[in-house]
Design an enzyme around this catalytic site. Structure first.
Site: not given
Ligand code: NDP
Length: 312
Positions: A136, A139-140
């Site tokens: 992701c 997300c990261d």
């Protein structure tokens, strides 16, 4: 174990689950929805959604899901946190275990559990989980500012993730196993024209290395049978974007699934082979997998559930 009886249970909180909840609550079915592992579903891990009708300027994925959640709540849907961990669909009422600790008995069930990111299956993906391996980018990606990352895949997701990461990282390699991208033309152009993205066609990742998290990837490049070149590429982050697996495992003993695990529905409807059990969104859709098609099938599932409860 604690047991609660409901008329309609919806599992999943992506566009399919929330749309089903909007329709079912407006039909006064008092649906209970469990959000699952990733409340808001896959769109909460994307950035801008440009193709959901009604948003001429695009909309942030999290915002879209928050809007859908509020819309379902407004009509009285009972939205809860929790993951369905077991299912018994052998007879009505159906029994769904939540978080291994509570049983919901329901007259009708809408499965809208979506799909989860696939991994290549390398041992090193597990070894470096949370230490440089991610599925992701939104997300990261933040952790890789001014660093070097690789994204695996050649579809729309991979191109979107690569473009997003290129806005943060110093350099992005896109590892594509074929000699071409499968993504839509517009996404392909964005990737091919981006100065920070380098596409490595006909490459596969064989493993990762690094003493303290990911420091590089072992690559193999196809050079025309039988020649291939093995080499190491230094990277700080390794992102998977090779598609998704439907989250249907706990239902497979009862509802028919295809070879890839997608729930099979009847014709153009969300009806499964078990009367009273409906499947909507990506868990039942190997073809379109779009937010808008998921929302559409969530709507259909709620209408079917209403008819079923009226007649059943
Ligand atoms: P896709 O199935 O479209 O693409 C998967 C990619 O990963 C392909 O390039 C595939 O290669 C590659 N791949 C699969 N397995 C492996 C493996 N073991 N090793 C290396 N590469 C592998 O998945 P997406 O998640 O990209 O997209 C799913 C759907 O969602 C599509 O319909 C897409 O159009 C849509 N989508 C739309 C977006 C938008 O419109 N904004 C954004 C994201 C997705 P190969 O081509 O060789 O099979």
């Amino acid at each position: 174990m604690e047991t609660e009886k409901v008329r309609l249970l919806i599992i999943g909180s992506g566009p399919a689950g929330y749309t089903a909840a909007i329709y079912a609550s407006r039909a006064n079915l008092q649906p209970v929805l469990y959000a699952g592992l990733q409340p808001g579903g896959q769109l909460t891990t994307t950035t801008e959604v440009e193709n959901f009708p009604g948003y001429p300027q695009g909309v942030d994925g999290n915002q879209l899901m928050e809007d859908l959640r509020q819309q379902a709540e407004r009509f009285g849907a009972d939205l809860r946190q929790g993951v369905a961990t077991q299912a018994d669909l052998s007879q009505r009422p159906f029994k769904i275990t939540i978080d291994g600790s509570k049983i919901i008995e329901t007259e009708a069930l809408i499965i809208a559990t979506g799909a989860a990111a696939k991994y290549l299956g390398l041992e090193d993906e597990k070894k470096y989980a949370g230490m440089g391996v991610s599925a992701c980018a939104t997300c990261d990606g933040f952790f890789y500012r001014k660093k070097v990352v690789a994204v695996v895949g050649g579809g729309d997701t991979a191109c979107e993730e690569a473009t997003y990461l290129a806005g943060l990282a110093a350099k992005v390699y896109l590892i594509v196993r074929k000699p071409f991208l499968r993504a839509s033309k517009i996404m392909q152009e964005r990737v091919m024209n981006h100065p920070k993205i380098e596409v490595l066609f006909e490459h596969n990742a064989e493993g990762l290395f690094g003493d303290n998290g990911v420091e590089g990837v072992h690559l193999v490049q196809r050079l025309g049978e039988p020649d291939e070149r093995h080499y190491d590429l230094p990277i700080d982050g390794f992102f998977l974007a090779i598609g998704h697996k439907p989250s249907s495992d706990i239902f497979k003993d009862y509802v028919e699934t295809d070879a890839a695990g997608y729930i099979v529905t009847e014709g153009n409807s969300p009806r499964t082979n078990v009367p009273g059990v409906f499947a909507a969104g990506d868990v039942a859709d190997p073809h379109y997998r779009q937010a808008i098609t998921a929302a559409g099938s969530g709507c259909k599932a709620a209408i079917e559930a209403e008819r079923f409860l009226l007649n059943g």
